[in-house]
Design a protein around this motif. Structure first.
Motif, short mmCIF file in Angstrom:
data_model
loop_
_atom_site.label_atom_id
_atom_site.label_comp_id
_atom_site.label_asym_id
_atom_site.label_seq_id
_atom_site.Cartn_x
_atom_site.Cartn_y
_atom_site.Cartn_z
N UNK A 1 17.19 124.96 13.68
CA UNK A 1 17.51 124.26 14.92
C UNK A 1 16.99 125.04 16.13
N UNK A 2 17.16 126.36 16.10
CA UNK A 2 16.70 127.19 17.20
C UNK A 2 15.19 127.12 17.37
N UNK A 3 14.45 127.24 16.25
CA UNK A 3 12.99 127.16 16.30
C UNK A 3 12.54 125.78 16.78
N UNK A 4 13.23 124.73 16.31
CA UNK A 4 12.88 123.36 16.72
C UNK A 4 13.07 123.18 18.22
N UNK A 5 14.16 123.72 18.76
CA UNK A 5 14.41 123.57 20.20
C UNK A 5 13.39 124.34 21.03
N UNK A 6 12.97 125.50 20.55
CA UNK A 6 11.95 126.26 21.27
C UNK A 6 10.63 125.50 21.28
N UNK A 7 10.30 124.85 20.16
CA UNK A 7 9.09 124.02 20.10
C UNK A 7 9.21 122.81 21.03
N UNK A 8 10.39 122.16 21.00
CA UNK A 8 10.61 121.00 21.86
C UNK A 8 10.58 121.39 23.33
N UNK A 9 11.06 122.60 23.64
CA UNK A 9 11.02 123.08 25.02
C UNK A 9 9.58 123.22 25.49
N UNK A 10 8.73 123.77 24.63
CA UNK A 10 7.30 123.91 24.97
C UNK A 10 6.66 122.53 25.17
N UNK A 11 6.96 121.61 24.26
CA UNK A 11 6.40 120.26 24.38
C UNK A 11 6.89 119.56 25.64
N UNK B 1 14.43 107.35 18.59
CA UNK B 1 14.33 108.26 17.44
C UNK B 1 13.84 109.63 17.87
N UNK B 2 12.83 109.65 18.73
CA UNK B 2 12.28 110.92 19.22
C UNK B 2 13.33 111.70 20.01
N UNK B 3 14.07 110.99 20.86
CA UNK B 3 15.06 111.68 21.69
C UNK B 3 16.27 112.12 20.87
N UNK B 4 16.57 111.43 19.78
CA UNK B 4 17.66 111.89 18.91
C UNK B 4 17.31 113.23 18.28
N UNK B 5 16.03 113.41 17.94
CA UNK B 5 15.58 114.69 17.39
C UNK B 5 15.74 115.80 18.43
N UNK B 6 15.57 115.47 19.71
CA UNK B 6 15.75 116.46 20.78
C UNK B 6 17.22 116.78 21.01
N UNK B 7 18.03 115.71 21.13
CA UNK B 7 19.38 115.88 21.66
C UNK B 7 20.37 116.48 20.68
N UNK B 8 20.31 116.10 19.41
CA UNK B 8 21.34 116.55 18.48
C UNK B 8 21.26 118.06 18.20
N UNK B 9 20.08 118.62 17.89
CA UNK B 9 20.04 120.09 17.76
C UNK B 9 20.46 120.81 19.04
N UNK B 10 20.15 120.21 20.19
CA UNK B 10 20.51 120.84 21.47
C UNK B 10 22.02 120.96 21.62
N UNK B 11 22.74 119.90 21.35
CA UNK B 11 24.19 119.97 21.54
C UNK B 11 24.87 120.76 20.44
N UNK B 12 24.29 120.78 19.23
CA UNK B 12 24.85 121.63 18.18
C UNK B 12 24.64 123.12 18.51
N UNK C 1 13.59 124.33 30.18
CA UNK C 1 14.34 125.58 30.34
C UNK C 1 15.68 125.51 29.61
N UNK C 2 16.36 124.36 29.72
CA UNK C 2 17.65 124.19 29.05
C UNK C 2 17.49 124.24 27.53
N UNK C 3 16.50 123.52 27.01
CA UNK C 3 16.27 123.51 25.56
C UNK C 3 15.90 124.90 25.06
N UNK C 4 15.08 125.62 25.82
CA UNK C 4 14.71 126.98 25.42
C UNK C 4 15.93 127.90 25.42
N UNK C 5 16.77 127.77 26.43
CA UNK C 5 18.00 128.57 26.50
C UNK C 5 18.89 128.31 25.29
N UNK C 6 19.09 127.02 24.97
CA UNK C 6 19.94 126.69 23.83
C UNK C 6 19.28 127.14 22.53
N UNK C 7 17.95 127.06 22.46
CA UNK C 7 17.24 127.54 21.27
C UNK C 7 17.47 129.03 21.05
#
Length: 344
Positions: free
Chosen positions: A136-146, A205-216, A259-265
């Motif tokens: 989840x952490x690695x995914x959020x860091x990738x999503x933050x970059x994207x 679908x794309x945003x669900x992939x972003x949001x759920x790891x972020x809140x977890x 920035x928020x996604x990277x922080x949570x990652x």
């Protein structure tokens, strides 16, 4: 956090009833909502979400209340970004404004269903595999970059996915009210309205992939994850019409969310190291010296980042507009002088 099955049932039932009411009270009859109507209902849903956080704090403790507020803020910010993509889809398909409510309503319901499925899967993974926090952490860091460097580069209405759909479905050229299909010369065609809904579902679908790891990354409680997502989606339809013009001015929203996604990652990776069970990392033992980021710091960081991104966006768009106005004013005498010289 002890949440009984009865509380789950009541929460899901009330959420469904809210959306049923929304449909019959506002969406069933096509119309473009007024600013006043949108403002009142947006304020109602935001106020309801804030009150529910107080209920969580009073019933289950303020640590969980803080997790809820941090999750709600994050999901609301991601939902506003979702609205920006919805706006691109609506513009790309030239959806008449009186039918946009219906499209938004369907899109929001699809989003809630998809996020509900991701919440269940995420809860099961966290319960059985602590190492999922690394992923989840690695995914959020990738999503933050994207999010920071790829935002706005694609058009969901004319991308590869929609090209594939158009190639395999007979599509009519014009809208037929809010109907999804129409019959012409004995042959059944799908209307552009159906394509819009398909595009919205793909975006969800794309945003669900972003949001759920972020809140977890902010809470491990599936109940908090669900209610934070539900409240973030409630009132999103009204918010679309309320801040439709403002969306285009939030030019730094993508960077703020990155920035928020990277922080949570980073927070997730720290937590994964703190509860580590992988044998090739520290011999399978937790790295207890790794700091755990407290929820109050997460809440302050998320709220501060959203505020800074919003203020910076509005300042930039205002400065750009003023600079454009100055250029127009300064250019007028030059044009007038040229016209006078031609006349002489």
């Amino acid at each position: 956090m002890d949440v009984t099955p009865l509380v789950w049932i009541i929460t899901i039932a009330v959420t469904i009833l809210f959306f049923i009411y929304e449909f019959f009270a506002h969406v069933r009859k096509p119309h473009e909502p007024s600013i006043g109507e949108s403002a009142r209902w947006s304020a109602f849903y935001i106020g309801l979400a804030l009150i529910f956080g107080v209920v969580i704090g009073m019933v289950w403790g303020w640590d969980f209340g803080g997790e809820y507020y941090a999750g709600y803020l994050t999901e609301k910010a991601l939902s506003i970004d979702n609205l920006f993509v919805f706006l691109i889809v609506m513009t790309g398909f030239a959806v008449p404004k009186i039918y946009q409510q219906k499209v938004l309503m369907i899109g929001i319901v699809i989003a809630l269903i998809m996020r509900g499925a991701f919440i269940a899967v995420g809860a099961a993974l966290i319960e059985n595999f602590s190492w999922i926090f690394y992923i989840f952490g690695a995914l959020l860091l990738f999503l933050a970059y994207r999010q920071a460097f790829s935002h706005g580069e694609s058009d969901p209405a004319n991308g590869k996915f929609m090209t594939f759909v158009r190639r395999h479905l007979p599509v009519s050229d014009e809208y037929n009210g809010d109907k999804l299909t129409v019959k012409k010369d004995g042959k059944r065609f799908v209307t552009p309205m159906l394509l819009v809904i398909v595009a919205i579902g793909f975006v969800d679908l794309i945003f669900a992939v972003d949001s759920i790891p972020a809140i977890y990354g902010l809470t491990e409680e599936a109940y908090i994850v669900f209610v934070a997502n539900a409240f973030a989606l409630m009132g999103l339809r009204q918010l679309y019409f309320l801040i439709g013009g403002l969306l285009e001015r939030l030019v730094y929203l993508a960077q703020g969310l990155a920035v928020i996604l990277a922080f949570i990652g980073v927070k997730l990776v720290f937590h994964a190291l703190h509860v580590n069970e992988l044998p090739f990392i520290n011999g399978g033992e937790p790295l207890l010296w790794v700091p755990e980021i407290p929820i109050w710091l997460s809440l302050l960081f998320i709220a501060g980042t959203i505020a800074v991104a919003t203020v910076a966006s509005l300042m930039k768009t205002r400065n750009d507009r003023e600079a454009k106005d100055r250029d127009q004013i300064e250019g007028e005498p030059v044009i007038a002088a040229k016209d006078e010289s031609r006349g002489s």
